[in-house]
Motif scaffolding. Structure first.
Motif, mmCIF file in Angstrom:
data_model
loop_
_atom_site.group_PDB
_atom_site.id
_atom_site.type_symbol
_atom_site.label_atom_id
_atom_site.label_comp_id
_atom_site.label_asym_id
_atom_site.label_seq_id
_atom_site.Cartn_x
_atom_site.Cartn_y
_atom_site.Cartn_z
ATOM 1 N N PRO A 125 4.133 28.499 -38.463
ATOM 2 C CA PRO A 125 4.775 29.747 -38.923
ATOM 3 C C PRO A 125 4.176 30.995 -38.285
ATOM 4 C CG PRO A 125 4.221 28.326 -40.788
ATOM 5 C CD PRO A 125 3.623 27.679 -39.576
ATOM 6 N N ASP A 126 2.891 30.911 -37.886
ATOM 7 C CA ASP A 126 2.262 32.117 -37.323
ATOM 8 C C ASP A 126 2.255 32.117 -35.788
ATOM 9 O OD1 ASP A 126 0.461 30.130 -36.922
ATOM 10 O OD2 ASP A 126 -1.272 31.204 -37.760
ATOM 11 N N ALA A 127 3.087 31.258 -35.194
ATOM 12 C CA ALA A 127 3.224 31.282 -33.722
ATOM 13 C C ALA A 127 3.855 32.617 -33.315
ATOM 14 C CB ALA A 127 4.097 30.120 -33.261
ATOM 15 N N PRO A 128 3.592 33.080 -32.099
ATOM 16 C CA PRO A 128 4.133 34.390 -31.707
ATOM 17 C C PRO A 128 5.660 34.385 -31.543
ATOM 18 C CG PRO A 128 3.043 33.327 -29.852
ATOM 19 C CD PRO A 128 2.789 32.451 -31.049
ATOM 20 N N ALA A 129 6.268 35.540 -31.783
ATOM 21 C CA ALA A 129 7.725 35.701 -31.616
ATOM 22 C C ALA A 129 8.008 37.124 -31.174
ATOM 23 C CB ALA A 129 8.447 35.418 -32.933
ATOM 24 N N ALA A 130 9.132 37.296 -30.467
ATOM 25 C CA ALA A 130 9.574 38.643 -30.077
ATOM 26 C C ALA A 130 11.087 38.721 -30.268
ATOM 27 C CB ALA A 130 9.210 38.922 -28.618
ATOM 28 N N VAL A 131 11.524 39.760 -30.936
ATOM 29 C CA VAL A 131 12.960 39.923 -31.210
ATOM 30 C C VAL A 131 13.353 41.368 -30.906
ATOM 31 C CG1 VAL A 131 14.796 39.753 -32.931
ATOM 32 C CG2 VAL A 131 12.811 38.216 -33.089
ATOM 33 N N ARG A 132 14.312 41.544 -30.009
ATOM 34 C CA ARG A 132 14.880 42.873 -29.766
ATOM 35 C C ARG A 132 16.180 42.966 -30.536
ATOM 36 N NH1 ARG A 132 13.142 45.906 -24.845
ATOM 37 N NH2 ARG A 132 11.350 44.726 -24.130
ATOM 38 N N TYR A 133 16.389 44.083 -31.199
ATOM 39 C CA TYR A 133 17.609 44.192 -31.991
ATOM 40 C C TYR A 133 18.200 45.593 -31.873
ATOM 41 C CZ TYR A 133 14.281 46.146 -35.376
ATOM 42 O OH TYR A 133 13.300 46.891 -35.979
ATOM 43 N N GLY A 134 19.545 45.617 -31.853
ATOM 44 C CA GLY A 134 20.249 46.888 -31.724
ATOM 45 C C GLY A 134 21.506 46.869 -32.569
ATOM 46 N N HIS A 135 22.252 47.959 -32.507
ATOM 47 C CA HIS A 135 23.443 48.059 -33.346
ATOM 48 C C HIS A 135 24.481 48.957 -32.680
ATOM 49 C CE1 HIS A 135 22.344 52.163 -34.555
ATOM 50 N NE2 HIS A 135 21.088 51.720 -34.548
ATOM 51 N N ASP A 136 25.726 48.818 -33.162
ATOM 52 C CA ASP A 136 26.788 49.683 -32.644
ATOM 53 C C ASP A 136 26.919 50.927 -33.534
ATOM 54 O OD1 ASP A 136 28.387 49.038 -34.851
ATOM 55 O OD2 ASP A 136 29.706 47.677 -33.748
ATOM 56 N N THR A 137 28.080 51.583 -33.516
ATOM 57 C CA THR A 137 28.205 52.916 -34.143
ATOM 58 C C THR A 137 28.661 52.879 -35.610
ATOM 59 O OG1 THR A 137 30.454 52.986 -33.271
ATOM 60 C CG2 THR A 137 28.746 54.059 -31.956
ATOM 61 N N ARG A 138 28.754 51.701 -36.211
ATOM 62 C CA ARG A 138 29.330 51.625 -37.573
ATOM 63 C C ARG A 138 28.446 52.304 -38.620
ATOM 64 N NH1 ARG A 138 33.416 47.523 -37.450
ATOM 65 N NH2 ARG A 138 33.520 47.115 -35.217
ATOM 66 N N PRO A 139 29.082 52.913 -39.640
ATOM 67 C CA PRO A 139 28.285 53.579 -40.679
ATOM 68 C C PRO A 139 27.387 52.610 -41.464
ATOM 69 C CG PRO A 139 30.662 53.661 -41.159
ATOM 70 C CD PRO A 139 30.524 53.140 -39.782
ATOM 71 N N SER A 140 27.743 51.327 -41.496
ATOM 72 C CA SER A 140 26.916 50.359 -42.237
ATOM 73 C C SER A 140 25.704 49.886 -41.430
ATOM 74 C CB SER A 140 27.767 49.140 -42.619
ATOM 75 O OG SER A 140 28.409 48.606 -41.471
ATOM 76 N N ALA A 141 25.574 50.360 -40.191
ATOM 77 C CA ALA A 141 24.529 49.812 -39.311
ATOM 78 C C ALA A 141 23.122 50.000 -39.880
ATOM 79 C CB ALA A 141 24.624 50.458 -37.925
ATOM 80 N N ASN A 142 22.805 51.218 -40.341
ATOM 81 C CA ASN A 142 21.421 51.469 -40.769
ATOM 82 C C ASN A 142 21.018 50.577 -41.932
ATOM 83 O OD1 ASN A 142 21.118 53.317 -38.783
ATOM 84 N ND2 ASN A 142 21.378 55.116 -40.097
ATOM 85 N N ARG A 143 21.948 50.431 -42.888
ATOM 86 C CA ARG A 143 21.633 49.601 -44.059
ATOM 87 C C ARG A 143 21.415 48.148 -43.637
ATOM 88 N NH1 ARG A 143 26.396 48.919 -46.466
ATOM 89 N NH2 ARG A 143 26.301 46.657 -46.382
ATOM 90 N N LEU A 144 22.274 47.649 -42.766
ATOM 91 C CA LEU A 144 22.172 46.243 -42.367
ATOM 92 C C LEU A 144 20.967 46.011 -41.450
ATOM 93 C CD1 LEU A 144 25.957 45.393 -41.932
ATOM 94 C CD2 LEU A 144 24.432 44.795 -43.824
ATOM 95 N N VAL A 145 20.637 46.997 -40.638
ATOM 96 C CA VAL A 145 19.434 46.861 -39.801
ATOM 97 C C VAL A 145 18.185 46.813 -40.692
ATOM 98 C CG1 VAL A 145 17.962 48.081 -38.138
ATOM 99 C CG2 VAL A 145 20.399 47.810 -37.675
ATOM 100 N N ALA A 146 18.185 47.561 -41.792
ATOM 101 C CA ALA A 146 17.038 47.510 -42.715
ATOM 102 C C ALA A 146 16.896 46.102 -43.306
ATOM 103 C CB ALA A 146 17.205 48.548 -43.824
#
Ligand code: G16
Length: 566
Positions: A125-146
């Motif tokens: 479970p503590d092996a290293p990981a890297a995740v890049r994440y982005g979003h489009d222009t939808r108003p729900s983006a900030n809530r879902l990114v959280a």
């Protein structure tokens, strides 16, 4: 009893409490990931965060990607697409884990699934990981990114890298480049500079770098989505001397008026076979992106023929035509053997029959069909040295094999090229293509630049391009039904297996229609069943589409209003 350490179980417990799964919803992995009303997606995003981290850990810490977008869907929807380290879509075995996790309601269920996925990959479970994440222009983006970020924080040693507002292809690019530095610099500047340089060099190699050919004005419909600022940033980085001057409309600048995908964008243009209202009058060349800028179609209003659409089939045909004829120059010069590099075009059932005939009979290309979904087309294309793949809706790209790159490098090193300018120019152009075309995924900006370069190199107008072949009249429509999951298909989506008997009924409707073809499949991104029909006249194609739509509506508990005219 959780199989994971206590601190991780505590994180899961907190996450499940903050992002509970709604009881009534059964989540499924659609054509391009999870996609539905944004209000129902918080718990899914939390779990996708956990899954993305596990996927990266399973791959030795290689960077994976998460894109929060619902692409062509209306504003109230949202969704999520997962990206492999190579820039491809998530592998099918992880789609299954994603579905199981999305449908888990309790901490124990979720812990068990996470522990099983880690164990299957033999990773701690503590092996290293890297995740890049982005979003489009939808108003729900900030809530879902959280919610996504809460999921990314469940397991230790996860390098969670936000990239903010990006197009889906930009996110794919950033992920691929961060794992394969030779692919490009893993920043948005790196993305822009790579495309700008490759496009400029391609024009020069093709004898079109001096601006001699007036390609005419270009309008770009940004679907009021992320493609508009992404293209504006690229054009700003390219500067005033860049050999592409585009006016961006439907740029989303006023959210009250410029509504995402509303009377705008590639899906609107393709599905309605009409220009967006803002471009209804122009006779200039127009390109239309979708909401997350991973598809593009072209169109123009002809004084004689009215609205003319150049969809994904036309993009694939022009690209395949240009690549094969440029390659032929090297074959004719004895620098590449005739059968040395394989070329194929991958299509789906939505491909216009006239495009397939053109590709096979005029170009002599191999044409293969897959199910709808770029993930299917992309994998089929990888089997060839030059794999051109496009869905009619404008999703697609070209992938080049390592053998292609080696062959072009060998040709470039051949001293005979110095005395053979046409072959030298052809070799340089072909050598640049893997940089011009975003090979990670279909990319509206990169595809548009490639098309714009071909038009300039070939001195083609958009009308010349449209004349490559004449489409069979066709109609695409959709029907809302009580339960679209009762529809299953076979033969690359061209035939229904279930509901039993419906395919026979469709065949009976098609049989009397001159050059008739029709098929039905459930959408994997919207709660509808799609109906496609072709015939020798537009009236006949429309009538066939309406008859098949009525059949679907009547026999599968249609919901809402049935379309009765176009
Ligand atoms: C997604 C997929 C495409 C597919 C489209 C429509 O596109 O990536 O491959 O053609 O959905 O799929 P369906 O007919 O199953 O609804 P996008 O642009 O919406 O992400």
């Amino acid at each position: 009893m959780s199989l994971l350490p206590a601190d991780i179980t505590a994180n899961l417990t907190a996450g499940i409490a903050s992002y509970p799964k709604p009881d009534s919803v059964v989540y499924s992995y659609g054509t391009a990931g999870f996609r539905m009303a944004a209000d129902l997606l918080d718990s899914v995003m939390f779990k996708v965060g956990i899954l993305a981290a596990i996927r990266s850990k399973a791959l030795g810490g290689a960077c994976v990607g998460v894109m929060v977008t619902a692409s062509h869907n209306p504003v109230p929807d949202n969704g999520v697409k997962l990206v492999e380290p190579s820039g491809d879509m998530l592998v099918p075995e992880y789609e299954k884990i994603a579905v199981a996790m999305a449908n888990a309601s309790t901490v124990d269920e979720l812990a068990e699934l996470a522990a099983a996925a880690l164990a299957a990959a033999s990773v701690a479970p503590d092996a290293p990981a890297a995740v890049r994440y982005g979003h489009d222009t939808r108003p729900s983006a900030n809530r879902l990114v959280a919610a996504l970020e809460a999921g990314l924080a469940v397991l230790p040693a996860v390098d969670a890298i936000p990239v903010g507002l990006v197009s889906t292809p930009q996110l794919h690019y950033l992920v691929k480049a961060s794992n394969e530095p030779q692919f490009g610099i893993a920043t948005l500047d790196g993305y822009n500079n790579k495309l700008i340089a490759a496009y400029t060099q391609l024009l020069e190699a093709g004898g079109a770098g001096n601006g001699e050919f007036d390609a005419g004005k270009l309008f770009v419909d940004g679907a009021n989505g992320v493609g508009a600022p992404a293209l504006a940033a690229l054009l700003a980085a390219a500067g005033p001397d860049f050999a592409l001057h585009a006016s961006i409309v439907n740029d989303g600048s006023d959210p009250e008026v410029n509504i995402l995908n509303h009377e705008a964008g590639a899906d609107y243009v393709k599905s309605n076979q009409m220009p967006p209202p803002v471009l209804a009058e122009t006779a200039d060349r127009c390109a239309a992106f979708d909401g997350d800028a991973d598809r593009v179609v072209y169109f123009f209003n002809s004084p004689s023929a009215g609205f003319v659409l150049l969809d994904g089939d036309k993009l694939a045909s022009l690209m395949a035509d240009y690549i094969s004829s440029t390659l032929q120059v090297l074959v004719d010069a004895g620098l590449v053997a005739a059968d040395e590099l394989s070329l194929a075009v991958i299509q789906t059932a939505y491909a216009n029959g006239a495009s397939t005939t053109y590709l096979r009979n005029e170009l002599g290309a191999t044409v293969e069909f897959t199910k709808t979904g770029v993930k299917h087309l992309h994998h089929a294309a990888l089997a060839y040295d030059i794999g051109v793949y496009f869905e009619a809706n404008g999703h697609g790209t070209v992938v080049f094999s390592p053998k292609y790159v080696e062959t072009l490098a060998r040709v470039a090193a051949n001293p005979d090229l110095a005395t053979a300018p046409p072959a030298a120019a052809a070799a340089t152009q072909l050598g640049l293509l893997p940089a011009v075309v975003n090979q990670a995924v279909g990319d509206a900006i990169s595809d548009m630049l490639f098309i714009e370069a071909i038009l300039r190199i070939r001195r083609l107008s958009v009308a010349d391009w449209a004349a490559l072949y004449t489409e069979h009249p066709n109609r695409l429509t959709k029907v809302a039904v009580a339960d679209r999951t009762v529809f299953t298909t076979t033969n690359a989506d061209q035939q229904l297996v279930e509901p039993t008997g419906m395919q026979d009924a469709i065949d009976a409707l098609v049989a009397p229609v001159d050059a008739g073809r029709a098929f039905v499949r459930p959408s994997g991104t919207e709660d509808v069943v799609r109906v496609y029909a072709e015939a020798s006249s537009q009236d006949a194609a429309d009538a066939l589409a309406l008859a098949v739509a009525k059949l679907v509506y009547d026999t599968a508990d249609g919901v809402g209003e049935l379309v009765t005219s176009f």
